[in-house]
Design a protein around this motif. Structure first.
Motif, PDB file in Angstrom:
ATOM      1  N   GLN A 176      35.959   1.176  29.769  1.00 68.22           N
ATOM      2  CA  GLN A 176      34.855   0.677  28.951  1.00 68.22           C
ATOM      3  C   GLN A 176      34.047   1.853  28.404  1.00 68.22           C
ATOM      4  N   SER A 177      33.472   1.710  27.225  1.00 69.56           N
ATOM      5  CA  SER A 177      32.587   2.739  26.683  1.00 69.56           C
ATOM      6  C   SER A 177      31.247   2.088  26.315  1.00 69.56           C
ATOM      7  N   TYR A 178      30.280   2.916  25.994  1.00 68.69           N
ATOM      8  CA  TYR A 178      28.919   2.435  25.758  1.00 68.69           C
ATOM      9  C   TYR A 178      28.394   3.043  24.469  1.00 68.69           C
ATOM     10  N   VAL A 209      28.551  13.704  25.177  1.00 60.66           N
ATOM     11  CA  VAL A 209      29.439  14.759  24.693  1.00 60.66           C
ATOM     12  C   VAL A 209      29.986  15.535  25.892  1.00 60.66           C
ATOM     13  N   ALA A 210      31.277  15.764  25.893  1.00 59.96           N
ATOM     14  CA  ALA A 210      31.925  16.475  27.007  1.00 59.96           C
ATOM     15  C   ALA A 210      31.405  17.905  27.132  1.00 59.96           C
ATOM     16  N   GLU A 211      31.550  18.452  28.331  1.00 60.87           N
ATOM     17  CA  GLU A 211      31.249  19.844  28.674  1.00 60.87           C
ATOM     18  C   GLU A 211      29.759  20.200  28.557  1.00 60.87           C
ATOM     19  N   GLN A 212      28.902  19.246  28.866  1.00 61.45           N
ATOM     20  CA  GLN A 212      27.459  19.488  28.844  1.00 61.45           C
ATOM     21  C   GLN A 212      26.925  19.858  30.223  1.00 61.45           C
ATOM     22  N   ARG A 213      27.701  19.579  31.240  1.00 61.50           N
ATOM     23  CA  ARG A 213      27.358  19.951  32.609  1.00 61.50           C
ATOM     24  C   ARG A 213      28.568  20.643  33.216  1.00 61.50           C
ATOM     25  N   LYS A 214      28.324  21.745  33.924  1.00 63.02           N
ATOM     26  CA  LYS A 214      29.444  22.454  34.561  1.00 63.02           C
ATOM     27  C   LYS A 214      30.162  21.555  35.551  1.00 63.02           C
ATOM     28  N   TRP A 215      29.405  20.761  36.333  1.00 66.76           N
ATOM     29  CA  TRP A 215      30.047  19.907  37.341  1.00 66.76           C
ATOM     30  C   TRP A 215      30.926  18.835  36.703  1.00 66.76           C
ATOM     31  N   ALA A 216      30.674  18.487  35.453  1.00 70.28           N
ATOM     32  CA  ALA A 216      31.449  17.446  34.773  1.00 70.28           C
ATOM     33  C   ALA A 216      32.574  18.026  33.921  1.00 70.28           C
ATOM     34  N   THR A 217      32.708  19.344  33.908  1.00 68.64           N
ATOM     35  CA  THR A 217      33.738  19.987  33.102  1.00 68.64           C
ATOM     36  C   THR A 217      34.991  20.169  33.945  1.00 68.64           C
ATOM     37  N   ALA A 265      40.083  17.030  32.458  1.00 64.79           N
ATOM     38  CA  ALA A 265      39.973  15.784  31.690  1.00 64.79           C
ATOM     39  C   ALA A 265      38.855  15.842  30.647  1.00 64.79           C
ATOM     40  N   LYS A 266      37.918  16.767  30.827  1.00 68.08           N
ATOM     41  CA  LYS A 266      36.783  16.943  29.905  1.00 68.08           C
ATOM     42  C   LYS A 266      35.996  15.660  29.673  1.00 68.08           C
ATOM     43  N   TRP A 267      35.662  15.000  30.766  1.00 68.38           N
ATOM     44  CA  TRP A 267      34.867  13.784  30.670  1.00 68.38           C
ATOM     45  C   TRP A 267      33.417  14.098  30.378  1.00 68.38           C
ATOM     46  N   PRO A 268      32.773  13.314  29.512  1.00 71.05           N
ATOM     47  CA  PRO A 268      31.321  13.437  29.371  1.00 71.05           C
ATOM     48  C   PRO A 268      30.640  12.837  30.616  1.00 71.05           C
ATOM     49  N   VAL A 269      29.386  13.131  30.794  1.00 73.98           N
ATOM     50  CA  VAL A 269      28.640  12.685  31.975  1.00 73.98           C
ATOM     51  C   VAL A 269      28.696  11.165  32.139  1.00 73.98           C
ATOM     52  N   TRP A 270      28.610  10.418  31.040  1.00 69.69           N
ATOM     53  CA  TRP A 270      28.598   8.953  31.164  1.00 69.69           C
ATOM     54  C   TRP A 270      29.840   8.442  31.884  1.00 69.69           C
ATOM     55  N   LYS A 271      31.004   9.075  31.677  1.00 66.03           N
ATOM     56  CA  LYS A 271      32.225   8.615  32.354  1.00 66.03           C
ATOM     57  C   LYS A 271      32.144   8.850  33.854  1.00 66.03           C
ATOM     58  N   TRP A 272      31.565   9.968  34.251  1.00 63.20           N
ATOM     59  CA  TRP A 272      31.382  10.230  35.685  1.00 63.20           C
ATOM     60  C   TRP A 272      30.452   9.177  36.288  1.00 63.20           C
ATOM     61  N   ILE A 273      29.422   8.831  35.554  1.00 61.41           N
ATOM     62  CA  ILE A 273      28.496   7.801  36.030  1.00 61.41           C
ATOM     63  C   ILE A 273      29.224   6.460  36.119  1.00 61.41           C
ATOM     64  N   ILE A 275      32.460   5.782  36.458  1.00 64.51           N
ATOM     65  CA  ILE A 275      33.513   5.755  37.471  1.00 64.51           C
ATOM     66  C   ILE A 275      32.945   5.743  38.895  1.00 64.51           C
ATOM     67  N   ASN A 276      31.691   6.150  39.042  1.00 71.01           N
ATOM     68  CA  ASN A 276      31.072   6.181  40.368  1.00 71.01           C
ATOM     69  C   ASN A 276      30.021   5.103  40.581  1.00 71.01           C
ATOM     70  N   THR A 277      29.844   4.230  39.597  1.00 71.18           N
ATOM     71  CA  THR A 277      28.900   3.114  39.757  1.00 71.18           C
ATOM     72  C   THR A 277      29.565   1.819  39.282  1.00 71.18           C
ATOM     73  N   ILE A 278      29.623   1.619  37.999  1.00 70.32           N
ATOM     74  CA  ILE A 278      30.072   0.356  37.419  1.00 70.32           C
ATOM     75  C   ILE A 278      31.481  -0.027  37.856  1.00 70.32           C
ATOM     76  N   ALA A 279      32.423   0.887  37.736  1.00 69.05           N
ATOM     77  CA  ALA A 279      33.818   0.565  38.068  1.00 69.05           C
ATOM     78  C   ALA A 279      33.968   0.102  39.519  1.00 69.05           C
ATOM     79  N   PRO A 280      33.476   0.854  40.505  1.00 67.93           N
ATOM     80  CA  PRO A 280      33.615   0.359  41.875  1.00 67.93           C
ATOM     81  C   PRO A 280      32.736  -0.855  42.182  1.00 67.93           C
TER      82      PRO A 280
END
Length: 171
Positions: free
Chosen positions: A2-4, A127-135, A138-146, A148-153
């Protein structure tokens, strides 16, 4: 996945999915929180401990990067090829709390994540690569990390909780 369209839509989806997930714990008695049921891979306590663990890491990665601390994902103790060990650490760290306390911990962390999202600008969030921890490769932007660790589970683990409740006759 899903995207937002914007942060408001992301926040609303987190709220919606969190509320539905949390409601699944209604009716589970404290003395049942560690019960294992056939066909369900987590006890209710493990289920929510997993969520507390990942939401904690998400907030910790952001906090550490802002402090200039080098972030090793998922943690400095656990690598991506040892997620089973990481999950075990979540169960150990958070499983001793009562189910009520666990629910409160997750509630607080979800609110922290929402407050964090509200403070992020669109570029940082989308936008991807805005945070070192999220780089990552896969080059996911921060929203995808959020996501995959909240909504999806929150969505997927509701199914496990429902199955567990059905097996125990809990409604």
């Amino acid at each position: 996945m899903q995207s937002y369209k914007d942060k408001t839509e992301l926040i609303e989806e987190i709220k919606k999915r969190y509320i539905l997930y949390d409601e699944e714990f209604d009716g589970i008695k404290e003395d049942e929180k560690d019960m294992i049921k056939a066909g369900v891979d987590k006890t209710p306590s493990q289920n929510i401990s997993y969520q507390i663990g990942w939401t904690h890491l998400l907030l910790q990665w952001e906090s550490d990067e802002k402090k200039g601390i080098e972030v090793k994902t998922p943690t400095s103790e656990y690598k991506w090829n040892n997620l089973k060990g990481l999950y075990g650490s979540f169960y150990e760290q958070f499983g001793s709390y009562s189910l009520h306390e666990q629910r409160e911990m997750l509630h607080n962390q979800v609110n922290e994540i929402i407050e964090w999202i509200e403070k992020l600008d669109d570029k940082t969030l989308f936008v991807a690569e805005q945070r070192k921890w999220a780089t990552t490769p896969a080059k996911w932007p921060v929203w995808k990390w959020i996501h995959i660790n909240t909504i999806a589970p929150f969505k997927n683990f509701r199914i496990q909780l429902r199955k567990w409740k059905k097996e125990t006759g809990t409604s």
